[in-house]
Design an enzyme around this catalytic site. Structure first.
Site, short mmCIF file in Angstrom:
data_model
loop_
_atom_site.label_atom_id
_atom_site.label_comp_id
_atom_site.label_asym_id
_atom_site.label_seq_id
_atom_site.Cartn_x
_atom_site.Cartn_y
_atom_site.Cartn_z
N PRO A 143 49.80 13.70 40.38
CA PRO A 143 48.48 13.47 39.79
C PRO A 143 48.05 14.58 38.82
CG PRO A 143 48.44 12.94 42.13
CD PRO A 143 49.79 13.51 41.84
N SER A 187 53.24 15.98 31.75
CA SER A 187 54.05 16.66 30.73
C SER A 187 54.45 18.07 31.20
CB SER A 187 53.25 16.79 29.43
OG SER A 187 52.84 15.53 28.98
N GLY A 228 48.43 -14.09 14.23
CA GLY A 228 47.01 -14.43 14.10
C GLY A 228 46.36 -14.57 15.47
N GLY A 229 45.36 -15.43 15.57
CA GLY A 229 44.59 -15.60 16.80
C GLY A 229 45.45 -16.05 17.98
N GLU A 251 58.43 9.14 30.27
CA GLU A 251 59.63 10.00 30.11
C GLU A 251 59.51 10.96 28.94
OE1 GLU A 251 63.06 7.21 31.95
OE2 GLU A 251 63.73 9.02 30.94
C1 FAD Z 1 54.39 2.89 33.87
C2 FAD Z 1 54.82 4.29 34.11
C3 FAD Z 1 56.02 4.54 34.75
C4 FAD Z 1 56.41 5.85 35.05
N1 FAD Z 1 57.54 6.08 35.77
C5 FAD Z 1 57.77 7.34 36.24
C6 FAD Z 1 58.80 7.57 37.19
O1 FAD Z 1 59.54 6.66 37.60
N2 FAD Z 1 58.95 8.84 37.69
C7 FAD Z 1 58.17 9.88 37.29
O2 FAD Z 1 58.37 11.00 37.76
N3 FAD Z 1 57.21 9.69 36.35
C8 FAD Z 1 56.97 8.45 35.84
N4 FAD Z 1 55.96 8.23 34.94
C9 FAD Z 1 55.16 9.36 34.48
C10 FAD Z 1 55.34 9.68 33.00
O3 FAD Z 1 56.58 10.28 32.78
C11 FAD Z 1 54.13 10.53 32.60
O4 FAD Z 1 53.03 9.66 32.48
C12 FAD Z 1 54.36 11.28 31.30
O5 FAD Z 1 55.31 12.30 31.48
C13 FAD Z 1 53.08 11.90 30.76
O6 FAD Z 1 52.39 12.63 31.75
P1 FAD Z 1 50.84 12.33 32.03
O7 FAD Z 1 50.67 10.87 32.12
O8 FAD Z 1 50.42 13.16 33.16
O9 FAD Z 1 50.10 12.79 30.71
P2 FAD Z 1 49.66 14.29 30.36
O10 FAD Z 1 50.80 15.22 30.52
O11 FAD Z 1 48.40 14.61 31.05
O12 FAD Z 1 49.38 14.14 28.80
C14 FAD Z 1 48.17 13.60 28.27
C15 FAD Z 1 48.19 13.81 26.76
O13 FAD Z 1 48.25 15.22 26.45
C16 FAD Z 1 49.36 15.47 25.61
N5 FAD Z 1 49.93 16.78 25.89
C17 FAD Z 1 50.23 17.31 27.11
N6 FAD Z 1 50.78 18.51 26.95
C18 FAD Z 1 50.84 18.76 25.62
C19 FAD Z 1 51.29 19.84 24.81
N7 FAD Z 1 51.87 20.93 25.35
N8 FAD Z 1 51.19 19.74 23.48
C20 FAD Z 1 50.67 18.64 22.91
N9 FAD Z 1 50.20 17.57 23.61
C21 FAD Z 1 50.30 17.63 24.95
C22 FAD Z 1 50.37 14.37 25.93
O14 FAD Z 1 51.31 14.22 24.89
C23 FAD Z 1 49.43 13.18 26.10
O15 FAD Z 1 49.09 12.66 24.84
C24 FAD Z 1 55.59 6.93 34.60
C25 FAD Z 1 54.40 6.67 33.91
C26 FAD Z 1 53.99 5.38 33.69
C27 FAD Z 1 52.66 5.15 33.00
#
Ligand code: FAD
Length: 380
Positions: free
Chosen positions: A128, A132, A340-341, A364
């Site tokens: 949670p 990234s 379109g629609g 990813e």
């Molecule tokens: C449908 C789905 C399936 C997934 N499957 C898996 C899975 O199987 N296993 C798993 O471990 N994870 C999984 N994920 C997690 C996914 O890899 C993460 O959502 C992703 O890595 C981004 O992390 P976050 O959502 O916490 O976004 P955040 O890291 O909070 O990022 C939010 C925004 O801030 C930007 N940001 C963050 N840091 C920086 C920086 N240093 N510089 C510039 N911009 C930045 C990001 O680019 C993004 O635009 C899944 C996610 C989804 C939605």
């Protein structure tokens, strides 16, 4: 320079296209509607040798290459990106660390059944408060005699609620930081202390299973540690790099599906007394879509080839992930406009392609993270 697929790769494409259209295709609408992953597809694909196609024959896989893996993901993505994501995890992060670093016993217990389709895998890194910034995960695994006790929460886990086992990243020694303190463990679904707390509802990829997992004093035997303690982060970096190349196939599949649907629709929809494809505005859209798909195709397959040759391709892998996911979004956006629609209704699949594509620049490694990697690899 040879830009042709081999005869074997062409035959494989035909076989997987037939499987995707005939076995997956009829299940897509219901899976998307009910948000339940059609798990019966996994053993079916396993029996046909379609799971983990790049893995070695000695473990029961097809022993092909990254190029073929991307052909596979392209054909699946063309039919349903949501269902494809379950297959993708099975053939990459859910099992690749076991393939590369697991013991022979772990390979027999987890990898071989995953290849056969008898076991479904998942991969848990994201939490949670750690996306990234993967190094900021809070899940810990504390050694206790011959066991590790895992505590933490993982979220957004693909295959999370349907998996038989999950490869989980946890800190075994926080003081050593990510590079020396993160380890990877295999956690069986029935391990006491492991639970699926909820399934997540999503804008797209509704057929994909995405769940939140809780590890509460979850005791796993030390035999479930994959590779060496503290080396997990380096394993993850390598697996994520490979996964980014595989994203190319999935993105191409979605973009091609949207392009094909648009070409068909533009030929059928009559306005001002002629098919809308006869308007230059539509032709130009289709031409640009085709050009971007072409560029994305060769970026993907060149990176796959580099990977197969064992050449360094960290930069190219991120370029594939960044470019192909953005192409998928631009192409599906234009596809929506061409429809379109009607495109905005649930009656045409183009809305699904558009919703599905929206995810692809996020998972990813977001587009922003890919740009950081590319710049770093360029020495900038
Ligand atoms: C449908 C789905 C399936 C997934 N499957 C898996 C899975 O199987 N296993 C798993 O471990 N994870 C999984 N994920 C997690 C996914 O890899 C993460 O959502 C992703 O890595 C981004 O992390 P976050 O959502 O916490 O976004 P955040 O890291 O909070 O990022 C939010 C925004 O801030 C930007 N940001 C963050 N840091 C920086 C920086 N240093 N510089 C510039 N911009 C930045 C990001 O680019 C993004 O635009 C899944 C996610 C989804 C939605």
């Amino acid at each position: 320079m040879d830009f042709e697929f081999t005869e074997e790769q062409r035959i494989f494409r035909e076989a997987i296209r037939s499987f995707a259209e005939n076995e997956i295709g009829p299940l897509v609408e219901e899976a998307e509607e009910t948000e339940v992953y059609p798990v019966e597809l996994i053993p079916k694909a396993g029996k046909l040798g379609f799971l983990c196609v790049r893995y070695p024959e000695k473990y029961g896989a097809a022993g092909t290459d990254k190029v073929t893996e991307n052909i596979f993901l392209e054909e699946l993505g063309r039919v349903c990106s949501g269902i494809s994501s379950g297959f993708q995890v099975q053939a990459s992060l859910g099992t690749s660390i076991i393939l590369e670093h697991g013991t022979e016993e772990q390979k027999q217990e987890y990898l071989v059944p995953a290849i056969k389709g008898d076991k479904i895998s998942a991969f848990g890194l994201t939490e949670p408060n750690a996306g990234s910034d993967a190094a900021s995960i809070q899940t810990t695994a504390v050694k206790d005699g011959g066991h590790y006790v895992i505590n933490g929460t993982k979220t957004f886990i693909t295959n999370g609620s349907i998996s038989d086992f999950t490869c989980v990243a946890a800190y075994t020694d926080k003081a050593k930081g990510a590079s020396g303190g993160v380890s990877v463990f295999i956690v069986d679904r029935d391990t006491p202390g492991f639970s699926v707390t909820r399934k997540l509802k999503k804008v797209g990829h509704r057929s994909a299973d995405t769940a939140e997992l809780l590890f509460e004093n979850c005791r796993v035997s030390e035999e479930k540690l994959v590779g060496k303690e503290g080396k997990g982060f380096s394993y993850l970096v390598a697996s994520l790099m490979s996964g980014r190349i595989s994203y190319g196939g999935r993105c191409l599949g979605v973009a091609k599906a949207a392009f094909e649907a648009s070409t068909k629709y533009a030929g059928e929809r009559i306005q001002f007394g002629k098919p809308i494809k006869d308007f230059q505005a539509t032709k130009f859209k289709l031409a640009r879509m085709a050009m971007e798909i072409e560029a994305a195709t060769w970026l993907t397959y060149r990176a796959s080839w580099l990977f197969d040759q064992g050449k360094k391709c960290m930069k190219e892998a991120s370029m594939v992930k960044l470019y192909t996911s953005e192409v998928a979004q631009r192409v599906t956006n234009e596809a929506m406009q061409i429809h379109g629609g009607y495109g905005y209704t649930m009656e045409y699949p183009v809305q699904r392609y558009w919703r599905d594509a929206r995810l692809l620049t996020i998972t990813e490694g977001t587009s922003e993270i890919q740009q950081i990697v590319i710049a770093r690899e360029l020495g900038i």
